[in-house]
Design an enzyme around this catalytic site. Structure first.
Site, mmCIF file in Angstrom:
data_model
loop_
_atom_site.group_PDB
_atom_site.id
_atom_site.type_symbol
_atom_site.label_atom_id
_atom_site.label_comp_id
_atom_site.label_asym_id
_atom_site.label_seq_id
_atom_site.Cartn_x
_atom_site.Cartn_y
_atom_site.Cartn_z
ATOM 1 N N HIS A 377 0.841 -1.188 0.000
ATOM 2 C CA HIS A 377 0.000 0.000 0.000
ATOM 3 C C HIS A 377 0.880 1.244 0.000
ATOM 4 C CE1 HIS A 377 -3.793 -1.969 0.278
ATOM 5 N NE2 HIS A 377 -3.538 -2.541 1.449
ATOM 6 N N CYS A 426 -0.474 2.036 -5.007
ATOM 7 C CA CYS A 426 -1.410 3.085 -5.401
ATOM 8 C C CYS A 426 -0.790 4.467 -5.174
ATOM 9 C CB CYS A 426 -2.706 2.965 -4.597
ATOM 10 S SG CYS A 426 -3.642 1.453 -4.918
#
Length: 788
Positions: A377, A426
């Site tokens: 992440h 991301c």
């Protein structure tokens, strides 16, 4: 005989098999030979290669010695050096056999050369060979025999002498043919042998190589021509270092880089004469500027190549990921093929990530290629990228993460030759974080390459598979990463591949940022001549985090002998197997299980002591052929070794039953194996501050470790056991084995008289290179992972 002109691969399979039989022992065998040949770095075997050799004993026809000789043959080891090593280890039998064998071999040492001469002149064709005494020579023009001496003299030459000649060298029933040589006549009379009395003509240089300037990427052609009798042979030298692959009159470099700049000379010689050409200087200038005034900066080749790969999956407060384990595994294997030293780590918290990056920075130095890959992440705020540790809270800010730009600043302080950062995460905006981090100023080094798996303010995806998952980015990157191309060119092609796939078009697109002005490639060779001391220090520092415990054999009171073996799945994930080597005939059932592990490490008790690696939780070390029932094995997978604070201890609990008893009996033995793999680096401990920083508290500038923190004297290739890991922000679809991936890691075996030749261990689970068509998976199989 000149053994140094022959290679290990030039002898017959029968000779190699006989030698391997002599080397398949523990006292003066293949392991001692591996130590002896390591005096030359190019023949040094890594720990994984030695393990691969030792595992040959598990195959009925396997031979560790034959496997080692095959590796030496692949690396062009000479028979002269092999003999030297056998004498060094005092293997008299092998020395005598190889010496006798070589004495019976015939090797052409001087080949006849094509020649052109005027009618009435003199031509000498020469063929010389090494071998047993009393070699015989036969010359043929076509099918007609024309001579029986090493030199065939045609004088004076007449038209009937024109044609193709070959020499047959023989001794008893052994023979070998030379290459063909064409004798032809010039139409006009040139200088003849009368100008150069004696058995051979002089050597006349016709054309000298010329200096020239070129732009990076241009093609450069140098030529040097001479005439002589016997014919001229050529050797090219770059900065007085012989270019072993260039032995013709012309030297062509199809795509020059700054590594090709310098001085070139050609040595022209035959049996009687030797002449050096003039010096030609190649300068490499900027391609976009004509007649520019510029200062040349000699960057040279890579002084070393190191990589840190982090895959975070099991987040405490965020969506769990699947792909990082497979993606790090794939990328690690490919980077190792390009001689990168790779540390692969799974599931790191904030402190461990900081410490791991700090240790990685210690491995960087002037001219080193550094590569950082992160799968997990992440988010991007105000142009800065942040990697999330597994313990980052749901409402995280930059204080809970690592700023990539700060890491890059620290990398540049090391004067690295190339900095590649691949971020598979991301890049959405983090609404919880309104702090604008100010990273340190970057230098104008023109050596930075950023590869983002997705565009700014976009998400990254992974594709689900039945067993393992791949991230979209690695799915495409692994098809290109080993190409011998400039890094930016390679990543551009990855971007084009992603753009041509319907499932990714409009959803995820690779973004490339770079100021790379030189042709730097991940496949560039390592040149350590000028920095051998620092290179050795880096090898030593790297190896400390990749040392596995030695395989153990434990004897129990009941007469059972148990073997313990170890394999590294990642730098912080280890697999332990137990195997019964001996048991008395009165014991009808017996198994050895591991228990009582410390709380520091992560072990799933439901998956411990399993009969297969898959049942033990390993998706990457897959053992598909079980050993025979007489040699049972149980596997236990240990994760989170970076959190181990003391020596790893556990207990072997032996369960067995006698033939005349119904009750099961237990025996227990404690085992201590030290601190394996990355646990030696104590990544759980904070690093002392380095210097104040203008950035936020997440700046890596606040961390530094003195190089004296590394203490070990281990082999520089000890790290090569790991099979890497994963990637971030994506999902999975069915995956097959990649053709470019190296073999997966298999548990280490020790040479033992107790092996009963079970079926070979096969580690063949992998990920796909092909079948990436749009129809292979659907967008419904994909989902994105927010970092908050």
């Amino acid at each position: 005989m000149e053994e140094r002109n022959m290679r290990v691969g030039s002898v017959s399979e029968e000779v190699l098999d006989r030698l391997s039989t002599m080397l398949d022992n523990t006292t003066c065998g293949w392991r001692q030979l591996a130590d002896a040949v390591s005096e030359q770095p190019k023949f040094r075997c890594s720990e994984s290669e030695l393990t691969s050799c030792s595992l040959q004993v598990l195959s009925t026809a396997g031979s560790p010695g034959r496997t080692l000789l095959g590796r030496l043959a692949d690396r062009s080891c000479s028979l002269d050096f092999l003999l030297h090593c056998l004498r060094k280890m005092d293997h008299q039998e092998a020395v005598q056999y190889l010496t006798t064998t070589l004495a019976e071999l015939i090797q052409i040492t001087v080949q006849p050369q094509t020649q052109q001469a005027p009618v009435g002149g003199r031509v000498v064709l020469t063929c010389r060979a090494s071998g047993p005494p009393g070699l015989s020579y036969q010359w043929f023009r076509g099918k007609e025999e024309t001579g029986n001496t090493p030199e065939l003299v045609l004088s004076p030459t007449v038209p009937a002498h024109q044609g193709h000649y070959i020499c047959r060298v023989h001794h008893g029933g052994n023979f070998i043919f030379s290459q063909w040589a064409h004798v032809r006549f010039s139409q006009t009379a040139g200088w003849s042998s009368s100008l150069f009395p004696g058995s051979a003509s002089g050597l006349c240089v016709i054309h000298q190589p010329q200096s020239r300037a070129a732009s990076e990427g241009d093609s450069v052609f140098l030529e040097c021509t001479a005439e002589a009798n016997p014919p001229v042979q050529y050797e090219w030298y770059h900065n007085m270092v012989r270019m072993t692959q260039h032995k013709t009159r012309s030297l062509k470099i199809p795509c020059v880089t700054t590594a090709h700049r310098g001085q070139y000379r050609c040595k022209m010689f035959n049996l009687y004469h030797e002449v050096w050409s003039d010096t030609a200087t190649i300068t490499i200038g900027p391609s976009s500027i004509t007649d520019a005034s510029w200062v040349e900066v000699d960057r040279g080749l890579a002084t070393d190549k190191v990589a840190l790969l982090i895959g975070n999956m099991n987040y405490h407060y965020h969506t769990q990921l699947c792909a990082p384990i497979a993606d790090v595994h794939e990328l690690t294997n490919m980077l190792r093929q390009m001689d990168f030293k790779v540390v692969s780590l799974l599931d790191l918290n904030w402190q461990e990530m900081h410490s791991a990056v700090t240790e990685f920075l210690l491995l960087l130095d002037k001219g080193v290629y550094g590569l950082l890959y992160f799968a997990g992440h992440g988010y991007e705020n105000y142009g800065n990228s942040f990697m999330l540790p597994i313990d980052a809270p749901a409402s995280h800010t930059s204080e809970h993460c690592l700023c990539v730009q700060n890491i890059l600043t620290r990398m540049q302080e090391k004067e690295t030759g190339l900095n590649v950062l691949l971020l598979d995460m991301c890049r959405k905006r983090n609404l919880y974080d309104d702090v604008i981090v100010q990273p340190g100023l970057l230098k104008l080094t023109a050596n930075i390459v950023f590869g983002y798996a997705t565009c700014a303010d976009a998400k990254a995806y992974e594709v689900k598979g039945e067993d393992v998952s791949n991230g979209i980015f690695i799915r495409f990157l692994k098809r290109r990463v080993c190409e011998d191309e400039k890094v930016t060119v390679m990543l551009d092609r990855v971007a084009e591949d992603m753009g041509s796939c319907d499932i990714t078009r409009g959803r995820q697109a690779l973004e490339l940022r770079s100021n790379l002005s030189e042709r730097r490639s991940l496949t560039d060779q390592i040149e350590t001549a000028e920095c051998s001391a620092s290179h050795s220090a880096r090898n030593l520092q790297w190896a400390i985090a990749h040392v596995l415990p030695k395989s153990l054999c434990l004897q129990f009171d009941c007469g059972v002998k148990v073997q313990l073996g170890f394999a590294a799945e990642f730098s912080n994930v280890m697999v332990i197997y137990t195997r019964i080597l001996e048991q008395p005939h009165e014991i009808v059932s017996c198994c050895a299980q591991l228990t009582d592990f410390p709380e520091d490490v992560d072990i799933d008790l439901k998956q411990s002591n399993q009969e297969t690696l898959l049942e033990a939780g390993s998706l990457l070390l897959i053992k598909e052929n079980l050993p025979s029932p007489e040699v049972p094995s149980l596997y236990t997978r240990i994760r989170g070794l970076q959190r181990l604070r003391r020596a790893l201890t556990f207990t072997i609990c032996l369960h067995y039953t006698y033939s005349n008893m119904d009750d099961e009996v237990q025996e227990r033995q404690p085992v201590t194996v030290g601190k394996p793999l990355v646990s030696k680096l104590n990544l759980h401990e904070p690093r002392p501050p380095h210097a104040p920083s203008a950035s936020s508290s997440s700046s890596l500038d606040s961390f530094n470790v003195p190089e004296t923190s590394f203490r070990a004297s281990v082999d520089s290739d000890a790290w090569s056991y790991h099979a890497s890991e994963a990637q971030s922000g994506r999902e999975s679809s069915t995956i097959d084995s990649p053709t470019t991936s190296r073999r997966a890691n298999i548990p280490e075996e020790t040479d033992s008289e107790y092996f009963h030749s079970p079926q070979p261990l096969v580690a063949s689970k992998s990920l796909p290179h092909s079948q990436i068509n749009d129809t292979n998976y659907k967008f419904s199989d994909m989902y994105n992972f927010h970092s908050h």
